[in-house]
Design a protein around this motif. Structure first.
Motif, PDB file in Angstrom:
ATOM      1  N   PRO A   1      11.227 -32.332  29.460  1.00  0.00           N
ATOM      2  CA  PRO A   1      11.438 -33.737  29.091  1.00  0.00           C
ATOM      3  C   PRO A   1      12.018 -33.910  27.691  1.00  0.00           C
ATOM      4  CG  PRO A   1       9.343 -33.511  30.225  1.00  0.00           C
ATOM      5  CD  PRO A   1       9.860 -32.115  30.010  1.00  0.00           C
ATOM      6  N   SER A   2      11.737 -32.996  26.772  1.00  0.00           N
ATOM      7  CA  SER A   2      12.228 -33.135  25.399  1.00  0.00           C
ATOM      8  C   SER A   2      13.647 -32.603  25.215  1.00  0.00           C
ATOM      9  CB  SER A   2      11.288 -32.418  24.425  1.00  0.00           C
ATOM     10  OG  SER A   2      11.226 -31.029  24.715  1.00  0.00           O
ATOM     11  N   THR A   3      14.128 -31.747  26.134  1.00  0.00           N
ATOM     12  CA  THR A   3      15.464 -31.156  25.968  1.00  0.00           C
ATOM     13  C   THR A   3      16.503 -31.721  26.929  1.00  0.00           C
ATOM     14  OG1 THR A   3      14.975 -29.328  27.509  1.00  0.00           O
ATOM     15  CG2 THR A   3      14.449 -28.989  25.177  1.00  0.00           C
TER      16      THR A   3
ATOM     17  N   LYS B   1      17.917 -34.574  27.526  1.00  0.00           N
ATOM     18  CA  LYS B   1      18.999 -35.419  27.010  1.00  0.00           C
ATOM     19  C   LYS B   1      20.026 -34.607  26.244  1.00  0.00           C
ATOM     20  CE  LYS B   1      20.134 -39.026  23.679  1.00  0.00           C
ATOM     21  NZ  LYS B   1      19.628 -39.931  22.610  1.00  0.00           N
TER      22      LYS B   1
ATOM     23  N   VAL C   1       8.724 -36.752  33.679  1.00  0.00           N
ATOM     24  CA  VAL C   1       9.374 -37.492  32.590  1.00  0.00           C
ATOM     25  C   VAL C   1       8.850 -38.920  32.525  1.00  0.00           C
ATOM     26  CG1 VAL C   1      11.589 -38.196  31.585  1.00  0.00           C
ATOM     27  CG2 VAL C   1      11.438 -36.062  32.875  1.00  0.00           C
TER      28      VAL C   1
ATOM     29  N   GLN D   1       5.929 -39.617  30.114  1.00  0.00           N
ATOM     30  CA  GLN D   1       6.038 -39.231  28.706  1.00  0.00           C
ATOM     31  C   GLN D   1       6.994 -40.158  27.958  1.00  0.00           C
ATOM     32  OE1 GLN D   1       6.758 -35.050  28.088  1.00  0.00           O
ATOM     33  NE2 GLN D   1       5.580 -34.441  29.889  1.00  0.00           N
TER      34      GLN D   1
ATOM     35  N   HIS E   1       9.363 -39.312  26.224  1.00  0.00           N
ATOM     36  CA  HIS E   1      10.735 -38.786  26.303  1.00  0.00           C
ATOM     37  C   HIS E   1      11.580 -39.535  27.332  1.00  0.00           C
ATOM     38  CE1 HIS E   1       9.662 -35.524  23.644  1.00  0.00           C
ATOM     39  NE2 HIS E   1       8.675 -35.168  24.432  1.00  0.00           N
TER      40      HIS E   1
ATOM     41  N   ARG F   1      12.376 -42.470  27.264  1.00  0.00           N
ATOM     42  CA  ARG F   1      13.266 -43.346  26.509  1.00  0.00           C
ATOM     43  C   ARG F   1      14.641 -42.702  26.269  1.00  0.00           C
ATOM     44  NH1 ARG F   1      10.344 -44.286  21.724  1.00  0.00           N
ATOM     45  NH2 ARG F   1       9.940 -46.471  22.240  1.00  0.00           N
ATOM     46  N   LYS F   2      14.680 -41.377  26.123  1.00  0.00           N
ATOM     47  CA  LYS F   2      15.909 -40.689  25.734  1.00  0.00           C
ATOM     48  C   LYS F   2      16.909 -40.511  26.870  1.00  0.00           C
ATOM     49  CE  LYS F   2      13.325 -37.870  22.376  1.00  0.00           C
ATOM     50  NZ  LYS F   2      12.978 -36.468  21.997  1.00  0.00           N
TER      51      LYS F   2
END
Length: 501
Positions: free
Chosen positions: A208-210, A212, A242, A245, A247, A249-250
């Motif tokens: 989820p953090s990578t 985007k 996702v 979390q 994340h 938003r991204k």
């Protein structure tokens, strides 16, 4: 009157191959098309490209020689041939390694041509030194200084150093935090093997953090393999991972739209997908929120807008209409959920009237979904996320008075089956709702299962099957989707419609 020279120089064909001697031409193209064609074939260079850009052929020549002679060959401890000035630092490089990079190769050849009156002789000496068994000691050459200006802000000095290190070592340790900058460095250097290694690391490192940054990198460098991997990963993980979390938003709107349109999209049910999409909109409009809010907070936010027009009819929401057109609102069956949609005044009234009317006509006609024709794009969809701790996992679905159980069973460590079966309303605990007394129900359905194994998605599916479901065996049970895989979790999707019967 001058006499013409009867001994005019003839064009010499430059033949290439593993058994022929290399002759570096004084001109990139002498006019000999047959010779040029032979050279292009040996060097794996497109002939049309060579005619448009003869310099590319020269670089390919030298790169092919160096790649063959330096393969599995340790770097000898000798002085560097080239000093690269870049990012405020000076890097010492050697010729065999330097020629793995298209960018550095061209810079070096340009510097060589400008620094001597006889660049051809210099290159002949350079190439002759690479021939095995001919010259034991490499003749001294002048150390060149080349400069490279990088405008890509993603490239860092540490990442660029890792990229240059990869010229010498085939396997340089690279973690997910560094890979984006190393990819950008490989692109600047035109270092294709490193670029593809970075892509492989990114495809295996999707989270989820990578998601985007990796997707935007794939778009930026036109790396379709990477963008496709990002889309497939998000198709499975948008709702269960996702969507829980911050994340979420991204996620770029363009990527979200592509995923929502995919028939492979996994969701537990249509209302769950709608809640995920509403949360995404909420996070776009509230950038200061740093934690995932509860559903009541999201619903209260949309309720606060003007009641004169629905949210999607207002200026703020009009650009989001394509996203919500991808939803199958007719798959939201529960009256409680439909009441929530009316209360928040998010959708245009015409949308909700159409959904309600479709439900009414389906109930009136014994469940027939006259408003649904295509199973792939319009089916009601439900999902099971089968995790490692499960031996069996199931959910009960109630739709237009019919009750079905969707179920997954693990038979051993790698063998699973997924199916759906009709159950009696008296056998399940359910909320107040309609109950159909029809003995049979015609259903058109498809069962799909997907899981990730070694960075590649495995997909299993039944055909589109039309079957009458009764209460007794064997008619109460669907065809089972049987799979063998080592991947977990397994994303199992059940899509179906009730055709006219």
């Amino acid at each position: 009157m001058k006499m013409l020279n009867p001994r005019r120089a003839r064009l010499e064909r430059r033949m290439v191959g593993s058994t022929n001697r290399w002759r570096f031409p004084s001109k990139p193209f002498s006019g000999d098309l047959l010779g040029l064609s032979q050279r292009c074939k040996a060097l794996s260079v497109d002939l049309d490209e060579a005619l448009k850009n003869p310099d590319r052929l020269c670089v390919s020549q030298i790169q092919k020689i160096f790649s063959e002679t330096s393969k599995n060959k340790p770097v000898q401890s000798r002085e560097a041939d080239v000093i690269l000035e870049c990012l405020g630092s000076r890097w010492e490089l050697h010729q065999p390694q330097l020629f793995q990079s298209d960018t550095l190769s061209k810079l070096y050849l340009m510097a060589l041509a400008q620094s001597t009156k006889r660049p051809t002789k210099e290159l002949e000496s350079l190439l002759r030194a690479q021939l095995p068994g001919k010259i034991k000691e490499r003749p001294p050459t002048k150390k060149m200084i080349i400069s490279l200006k990088i405008n890509d802000p993603v490239v860092t000095k540490v990442a660029f150093a890792m990229a240059l290190k990869s010229l010498y070592l085939s396997q340089v340790e690279m973690n997910v935090n560094d890979v984006l900058a190393v990819l950008a460095s490989a692109h600047v250097l035109q270092f294709s093997s490193l670029f593809q290694r970075c892509v492989a690391v990114m495809m295996k490192g999707l989270t989820p953090s990578t998601i985007k940054s990796f997707y935007l990198a794939g778009c930026k460098y036109k790396e379709e393999q990477l963008t496709t991997a990002c889309e497939k990963w998000l198709e499975m993980n948008l709702v269960p991972l996702v969507g829980t979390q911050i994340h979420l938003r991204k996620i770029p709107q363009e990527l979200l739209h592509r995923v929502l349109r995919s028939p492979r999209l996994f969701t537990f049910n249509e209302f769950h997908l709608l809640k995920t999409l509403l949360l995404w909109v909420f996070l776009q409009l509230n950038p200061k929120v740093q934690t995932v809010p509860v559903q009541e907070t999201v619903l209260a936010f949309f309720t606060s807008f003007s009641r004169k027009y629905s949210f999607l009819d207002q200026d703020t929401g009009q650009s989001l209409v394509p996203l919500f057109l991808c939803l199958r609102l007719h798959g939201i069956i529960k009256g409680k959920n439909l009441e929530e949609l009316r209360h928040i005044n998010f959708f245009p009234e015409s949308w909700l009237i159409r959904v309600t009317a479709n439900h009414y006509h389906a109930l009136e006609s014994g469940g027939d979904m006259a408003h649904v024709k295509d199973l792939t794009t319009q089916a009601v969809r439900f999902g099971l996320l089968f995790n490692q701790e499960y031996t069996t996992h199931s959910e009960v679905i109630a739709i237009y008075g019919f009750f079905f159980e969707i179920k997954g069973v693990r038979h051993d460590t790698t063998s699973y089956s997924f199916y759906m079966q009709r159950v009696r309303h008296s056998d399940v605990v359910c909320e107040h709702g309609p109950v159909s007394l029809r003995a049979e129900r015609l259903v058109k359905y498809e069962i799909r299962a997907q899981t990730l194994v070694d960075g590649q998605w495995q997909e299993f599916r039944t055909n589109q099957i039309t079957q009458k479901f009764g209460f007794s065996k064997p008619s109460c049970k669907s065809h089972a989707l049987k799979i063998h895989t080592v991947g977990l979790p397994i994303y199992a999707s059940f899509s179906f419609i009730f055709p006219m019967s």
